[in-house]
Design an enzyme around this catalytic site. Structure first.
Site, mmCIF file in Angstrom:
data_model
loop_
_atom_site.group_PDB
_atom_site.id
_atom_site.type_symbol
_atom_site.label_atom_id
_atom_site.label_comp_id
_atom_site.label_asym_id
_atom_site.label_seq_id
_atom_site.Cartn_x
_atom_site.Cartn_y
_atom_site.Cartn_z
ATOM 1 N N GLU A 8 43.883 45.126 34.199
ATOM 2 C CA GLU A 8 42.864 44.143 33.835
ATOM 3 C C GLU A 8 43.250 43.349 32.602
ATOM 4 O OE1 GLU A 8 38.950 45.834 33.840
ATOM 5 O OE2 GLU A 8 39.049 46.190 36.001
ATOM 6 N N ARG A 12 43.417 39.470 33.412
ATOM 7 C CA ARG A 12 42.303 38.720 32.810
ATOM 8 C C ARG A 12 42.725 38.060 31.505
ATOM 9 N NH1 ARG A 12 37.674 42.740 35.026
ATOM 10 N NH2 ARG A 12 37.991 42.000 37.123
ATOM 11 N N ASP A 147 45.795 45.227 47.563
ATOM 12 C CA ASP A 147 45.697 43.761 47.675
ATOM 13 C C ASP A 147 46.673 42.886 46.887
ATOM 14 O OD1 ASP A 147 44.311 44.551 45.373
ATOM 15 O OD2 ASP A 147 42.408 43.647 45.914
ATOM 16 N N GLU A 281 36.805 36.536 46.956
ATOM 17 C CA GLU A 281 37.890 36.500 47.947
ATOM 18 C C GLU A 281 37.628 35.574 49.137
ATOM 19 O OE1 GLU A 281 36.639 39.308 46.604
ATOM 20 O OE2 GLU A 281 38.347 39.849 45.333
HETATM 21 C C1 DMJ Z 1 39.490 40.241 40.805
HETATM 22 O O1 DMJ Z 1 39.360 40.846 39.572
HETATM 23 C C2 DMJ Z 1 40.937 40.087 41.170
HETATM 24 O O2 DMJ Z 1 41.065 39.126 42.164
HETATM 25 C C3 DMJ Z 1 41.547 41.374 41.617
HETATM 26 O O3 DMJ Z 1 42.875 41.222 42.084
HETATM 27 C C4 DMJ Z 1 40.751 42.045 42.708
HETATM 28 N N1 DMJ Z 1 39.503 41.370 42.930
HETATM 29 C C5 DMJ Z 1 38.716 41.067 41.804
HETATM 30 C C6 DMJ Z 1 37.438 40.334 42.164
HETATM 31 O O4 DMJ Z 1 36.860 40.776 43.337
#
Ligand code: DMJ
Length: 381
Positions: A8, A12, A147, A281
């Site tokens: 994160e 972020r 993902d 998403e």
């Molecule tokens: C986000 O923080 C990012 O896209 C992360 O990779 C996974 N999905 C969350 C939001 O749903």
């Protein structure tokens, strides 16, 4: 207490600082990104170079206990047998490439380990031991826990101006295995990507997995004709399934997970999966599909989301998640997640503005939607 998620902090804060630097040219943002990147480096100090998930970023004080914790890293308590998570250590590349002058690029080692390790049927499980470099559990998912690893492979290649051929090859092979083993069609004709647990399919898609429509379309753009067409079709079908998961609810917002078993089609079957926390998403995929095809349905679908957000999520102080998408008197969860501004609203904005605003030719979005310039890894350039 100084504890932070390496993933994160990277997606972020470092991603946000880098994007702000590139958009404003203000050196202070670059310097802060470098400073923060440096603070994360101790987490990479494992026998394989695969970082652990949590790091203590607290100040180095004189107190012996605090001093001891500073820079220490460990695995998430919930991750089996001290493993690291694919979607976490696999989602550092875009940002760390920009920080590479400083970091000596520890992310290259992550690639090396992942490239070498044997993959069951070509698939990447979600849990890897940072000590031995082998898989800890055979759970594969293009949604949560897996993902953004796939996303960063194709985006690393794009960000390098198509020079990072190793990333492209890994992406192609991973997508091929996903197509072969995980892509399914429901009885009602909806295409979805199932999860895989030690060879057994779980016919479920998480909201998180809905980013894959956009990712596959983005990659398809650069393929030779036959693959391009096949992948564009797959991307459109997955995006349409994700739209169905919204359309089949009372609020027109989608659940956290939806299933294709026991007669259910793109609906949540468990109470615990009926919530919506302002996730991006689905609109992320609408944005990519719109920009790459200009089919007006993607703007219509995006507009449905705007209206539903206004109707069910707007509260006095901003926007809130809801606990059940299948009721029109939803209970708010009292949280506006940071990705709502960073991603959901940004992707909606990009869906409705001209294509040359943060053009896909020039920018790659990190997994938190912070734009990073293509082929621009050198700060001085
Ligand atoms: C986000 O923080 C990012 O896209 C992360 O990779 C996974 N999905 C969350 C939001 O749903």
């Amino acid at each position: 207490n100084g504890e932070a998620s390496l993933f994160e902090v990277n997606i972020r804060y470092i991603g946000g600082l880098l994007a702000t630097y590139y958009l404003t040219g203000e050196e202070v943002f670059k310097n802060k990104a470098l400073e923060l990147g440096e603070k994360l480096l101790p987490a990479f100090n494992t026998p394989t170079g695969i970082p652990r998930g949590v790091i203590n970023l607290g100040r180095q004080g004189t107190h012996p206990y605090k001093h001891f914790l500073h820079g220490m890293s460990w695995s998430w308590g919930w991750a089996s047998a001290g493993s690291s998570i694919l979607a976490e250590f696999g989602t550092l590349h875009l940002e760390f490439l920009h920080l590479s002058e400083l970091s000596g690029n520890p992310v290259m080692n992550i690639r090396r380990v992942l490239n070498r390790v044997e993959k069951p049927q070509g698939l990447y499980p979600n849990f890897l031991s940072p000590v031995t470099g082998s898989w800890v559990q055979h759970h594969v998912s293009i949604g949560g826990l897996g993902d953004s690893f796939y996303e960063y492979l194709i985006k690393s290649w794009l960000m390098s101006d198509k020079k990072d051929s190793e990333a492209k090859k890994m992406y192609d092979e991973a997508l091929e295995a996903i197509e072969k083993h995980l892509v399914k069609k429901s009885a009602g004709g909806l295409t979805y990507i199932a999860e895989w647990r030690g060879g057994i399919l779980d016919h479920k898609m998480g909201h998180l997995a809905c980013f894959s429509g956009g990712m596959i379309a983005l990659g398809a753009e650069h393929e030779a004709e036959e693959r391009r067409q096949r992948h564009m079709e797959l991307a459109a079908e997955i995006t349409s399934t994700c739209h169905e998961s919204y359309a089949r609810t009372d609020t027109k917002l989608g659940p956290e997970a939806f299933r294709f078993d026991a007669g259910s089609e793109a609906m949540a079957t468990r109470l615990s999966e009926r919530y919506y926390i302002l996730r991006p998403e689905v609109v992320e995929s609408y944005m990519y599909l719109w920009r790459l095809t200009h089919d007006p349905k993607y703007r219509l679908w995006g507009w449905e989301v705007v209206q539903a957000l206004e109707k069910h999520c707007r509260v006095e102080a901003g926007f809130s998640g809801i606990r059940d998408v299948y009721t029109t008197t939803p209970a708010h969860d009292n949280m506006q997640q940071s990705f709502f501004l960073a991603e959901t609203l940004k992707y909606l904005y990009l869906l409705f503005c001209e294509d040359d605003v943060l053009s896909l030719e020039d920018w790659v979005f990190n997994t938190e939607a912070h734009p990073l310039p293509i082929n621009h890894t050198d700060f001085k350039a």
